[in-house]
Design a protein around this motif. Structure first.
Motif, PDB file in Angstrom:
ATOM      1  N   PRO A   1      48.221  33.793 103.964  1.00  0.00           N
ATOM      2  CA  PRO A   1      47.857  32.674 104.228  1.00  0.00           C
ATOM      3  C   PRO A   1      46.487  32.989 105.075  1.00  0.00           C
ATOM      4  O   PRO A   1      46.601  33.851 106.130  1.00  0.00           O
ATOM      5  N   TRP A   2      45.244  32.279 105.090  1.00  0.00           N
ATOM      6  CA  TRP A   2      44.117  32.767 105.732  1.00  0.00           C
ATOM      7  C   TRP A   2      44.439  32.701 107.344  1.00  0.00           C
ATOM      8  O   TRP A   2      44.726  31.709 107.725  1.00  0.00           O
ATOM      9  N   GLY A   3      44.095  33.891 107.975  1.00  0.00           N
ATOM     10  CA  GLY A   3      44.346  33.936 109.543  1.00  0.00           C
ATOM     11  C   GLY A   3      45.584  34.744 109.786  1.00  0.00           C
ATOM     12  O   GLY A   3      45.736  35.181 110.809  1.00  0.00           O
TER      13      GLY A   3
ATOM     14  N   THR B   1      44.989  32.579  92.595  1.00  0.00           N
ATOM     15  CA  THR B   1      44.315  32.204  93.790  1.00  0.00           C
ATOM     16  C   THR B   1      44.186  33.243  94.829  1.00  0.00           C
ATOM     17  O   THR B   1      43.673  33.046  95.978  1.00  0.00           O
ATOM     18  N   SER B   2      44.702  34.292  94.585  1.00  0.00           N
ATOM     19  CA  SER B   2      44.437  35.348  95.543  1.00  0.00           C
ATOM     20  C   SER B   2      43.407  36.013  95.075  1.00  0.00           C
ATOM     21  O   SER B   2      42.760  35.992  93.901  1.00  0.00           O
TER      22      SER B   2
ATOM     23  N   MET C   1      41.511  34.309  97.733  1.00  0.00           N
ATOM     24  CA  MET C   1      40.230  34.396  97.195  1.00  0.00           C
ATOM     25  C   MET C   1      39.431  33.211  98.027  1.00  0.00           C
ATOM     26  O   MET C   1      40.025  32.066  98.353  1.00  0.00           O
ATOM     27  N   GLY C   2      38.109  33.533  98.266  1.00  0.00           N
ATOM     28  CA  GLY C   2      37.590  32.599  98.988  1.00  0.00           C
ATOM     29  C   GLY C   2      38.000  32.148 100.349  1.00  0.00           C
ATOM     30  O   GLY C   2      37.653  31.091 100.678  1.00  0.00           O
TER      31      GLY C   2
ATOM     32  N   ALA D   1      39.543  30.651 103.186  1.00  0.00           N
ATOM     33  CA  ALA D   1      40.437  29.349 103.400  1.00  0.00           C
ATOM     34  C   ALA D   1      40.455  28.692 102.400  1.00  0.00           C
ATOM     35  O   ALA D   1      41.478  28.013 102.226  1.00  0.00           O
ATOM     36  N   LYS D   2      39.530  28.567 101.271  1.00  0.00           N
ATOM     37  CA  LYS D   2      39.822  27.844 100.143  1.00  0.00           C
ATOM     38  C   LYS D   2      40.896  28.249  99.160  1.00  0.00           C
ATOM     39  O   LYS D   2      41.496  27.336  98.607  1.00  0.00           O
TER      40      LYS D   2
ATOM     41  N   TYR E   1      43.452  29.796  99.914  1.00  0.00           N
ATOM     42  CA  TYR E   1      44.578  29.598 100.777  1.00  0.00           C
ATOM     43  C   TYR E   1      45.026  28.273 100.613  1.00  0.00           C
ATOM     44  O   TYR E   1      45.860  27.795 100.375  1.00  0.00           O
ATOM     45  N   GLY E   2      43.708  27.043 100.711  1.00  0.00           N
ATOM     46  CA  GLY E   2      44.103  25.826 100.407  1.00  0.00           C
ATOM     47  C   GLY E   2      44.678  25.163  99.186  1.00  0.00           C
ATOM     48  O   GLY E   2      45.570  24.650  98.767  1.00  0.00           O
ATOM     49  N   ILE E   3      44.251  26.339  97.954  1.00  0.00           N
ATOM     50  CA  ILE E   3      44.452  26.014  96.726  1.00  0.00           C
ATOM     51  C   ILE E   3      45.927  26.404  96.357  1.00  0.00           C
ATOM     52  O   ILE E   3      46.683  25.819  95.781  1.00  0.00           O
TER      53      ILE E   3
ATOM     54  N   PHE F   1      48.384  26.689  98.540  1.00  0.00           N
ATOM     55  CA  PHE F   1      49.327  25.889  99.284  1.00  0.00           C
ATOM     56  C   PHE F   1      49.667  24.733  98.100  1.00  0.00           C
ATOM     57  O   PHE F   1      50.777  24.407  98.277  1.00  0.00           O
TER      58      PHE F   1
END
Lengths: 355, 355
Positions: free
Chosen positions: A153-155, A184-185, A229-230, A232-233, A235-237, A239
């Motif tokens: 996850p981002w972070g 989404t990675s 990929m992208g 935080a974006k 990561y959001g997708i 999730f």
């Protein structure tokens, strides 16, 4: 990359027939063996080698290690006119997902929309194939699946999400529907595994080591995490993909999923989710398809960036690969052929390799 | 950035009341003026200043230029138990989208899922608000909208897609639902416009000039194109957002959409699409929410990357902004206050600025 990396090229039908016989010999029934063979060869035809014939080895290995139930019940639970949950009973992922998309298509044709989840499943190959099936019937389809934890996850510097792909299919009057399928990675794990199998480096920026450093060594990347990929974006997708695939369906999530390649004690318990809807919900079908075709053509006619020869539609390159490989055959590396041959010897299925 | 950039801080209620009176004075009815004021202040509370109070100016300008129908009929067309199309009749985007999400919620509660499209609409603010509304009622929601062409399809140097955002809301027992809202462009155009308004440079990598070169000048970026997030991946998702928002609903698409800031002859004809589904389709509602909460907590407990103090959930930073600004007020720049004051003077609404 050595000279061995592309050894021989085969017609799709030849490989399909071989894989069909291998999976049947391994214990899959006639129908499921055919579905799996068709699916893997289709992925390779589309140029997605990471999700194609290369998956035969690990699929057969998991069957041989008794990690898969070859007589699954595929119970349909919690059914409504617009939704259903398929308990895949630890069956092979591809036949389980085929059943789910077929059911979602049936519901969408009747009610306008079909939402079908799958729990207790296994790796289901390339999502593009499922949404293609719906789009070929003039329906809009979305598909998501979770996957073993390889992405931070981002972070974070620990893997939690899988490559968690999302795919869509849109009907069109073009030779093929618009079919897009992405992880989404930053990259699909299969591409890192294939690079390792073929002894190639990976680009920096795809993955980090367990210590959180970037690496070009696919083996170190497999020990560590892939980046979303992208940032935080992605990561959001991811999730959302995890939520629809597993939290919603009751499948395992995140690090609880059994790894495809290294885990031979615990089943995968993957989840998938399919949403199929009529393309003529609001405008007529031909209007919708005409609008898709027109927009597609307008995009292709835009001025290209410097160095770009042609602007491709989402997933168009995969259809170009398909046309090429359908005509000219699918190249298999010597290593891949040897791997397939070993399974053929074990199961008494005659090799397709030209000796 | 000068010392003027944050001039005064106001309680949310004070600004909401002021915007409410401004929009009513401009001709919106009581209910719609309140919806718009609430929406814009909520976006600013969440720290999304680009989609918040800063939008008041262009919304009022479009009303004043007769680009908006303030007595829209909002006809519900093509209705089925699971779907409907709202013809927004060139009404304000926010009330049109509110109506759509309410209808999708109603259908989802009854049938399991609601798909509601909106055609002939205008800028609808921040999608996060709509999915929050559904998630607060224990439903899963997805929202997409198209937007004026500012993003180049991957490989092109001409704008075709809008920032084409996608948002989702997931019910949870946390203090707020999980709400994520992202542009499929590298950045939202509003952020470039705000940078220009405030005289700030933008980071390289966000946008290209009409000649296809990267720029840090927001004015040049506005003339040129924004890049898609994640290159071909953002392009692929943006294509889907455009399809669901417009090709499916009959709204205008791509370069046919009227620009929010520069086009005062042609209406926008935007399209939106909302999908709301029950969170208890397959597992019980409390099970679903517990799974969301558990996964969220597990992610927050992962080891952070170097330099990262806390791992945030998708959209968590916006909720932290919300708590902070709800308590401590929303900062408005001197320039923003002057802009709002000018509208107040025009419409005889007393300024909130402390003179």
């Amino acid at each position: 990359m050595g000279e061995q990396s592309v050894a021989q090229t085969f017609k799709a039908e030849v490989i399909t027939d071989y894989l069909h016989r291998l999976f049947e010999a391994a214990g899959a029934n006639e129908k499921e063996a055919k579905q799996i063979a068709d699916h893997l060869v289709m992925a390779s035809l589309r140029g997605v080698d990471s999700h194609g014939i290369s998956k035969t080895d690990i699929y057969l290995k998991r069957i041989k290690e008794n990690m898969i139930n070859l007589q699954p019940k595929h119970a349909i639970n919690r059914e409504t006119p617009v939704s259903a949950l398929i308990e895949a009973d630890n069956g092979m992922g591809i036949p389980s997902a085929e059943k789910a998309v077929d059911l979602a298509v049936e519901k969408a044709k009747k009610t306008g929309v079909g939402l079908v989840g799958v729990s207790n499943s296994n790796h289901c190959g390339m999502l593009a194939n499922y949404v293609t099936k719906a789009a070929d019937q003039d329906l809009i389809a979305l598909a998501v699946t979770n996957a073993p934890a390889v992405v931070a996850p981002w972070g974070a510097r620990q893997a939690f999400f899988g490559t968690n792909p999302i795919a869509y299919g849109l009907p069109s009057n073009r030779p093929h529907p618009i079919v897009f399928d992405m992880a989404t990675s930053k990259v699909a794990k299969g591409k890192i595994v294939l690079a390792e199998q073929e002894g190639r480096d990976i680009p920096l920026g795809w993955a980090i080591t367990p210590e959180g450093e970037q690496t070009d060594d696919p083996a170190r990347a497999i020990e560590g995490c892939i980046l979303p990929m992208g940032e935080a974006k992605g990561y959001g997708i991811s999730f959302l993909v995890e939520t629809l695939s597993s939290l919603l369906t009751g499948a395992a999530y995140g690090p609880n999923i059994g790894d495809l390649f290294s885990e031979f004690e615990q089943k995968q318990e993957l989840g998938h989710f399919f949403m199929v809807m009529r393309a003529d919900l609001f405008v007529g079908l031909e209007t919708f398809k005409h609008r898709i075709d027109t927009m597609a053509e307008e995009i292709k006619q835009l001025k290209p960036m410097k160095g770009v020869k042609e602007i491709y539609l989402p997933g168009e390159i995969e259809w170009l690969n398909y046309e090429d490989r359908k005509l000219n055959g699918i190249p298999l590396s010597m290593q891949m052929l040897e791997t397939l041959d070993a399974w053929g010897e074990l199961y008494g299925v005659e090799s397709i390799a030209v000796k």
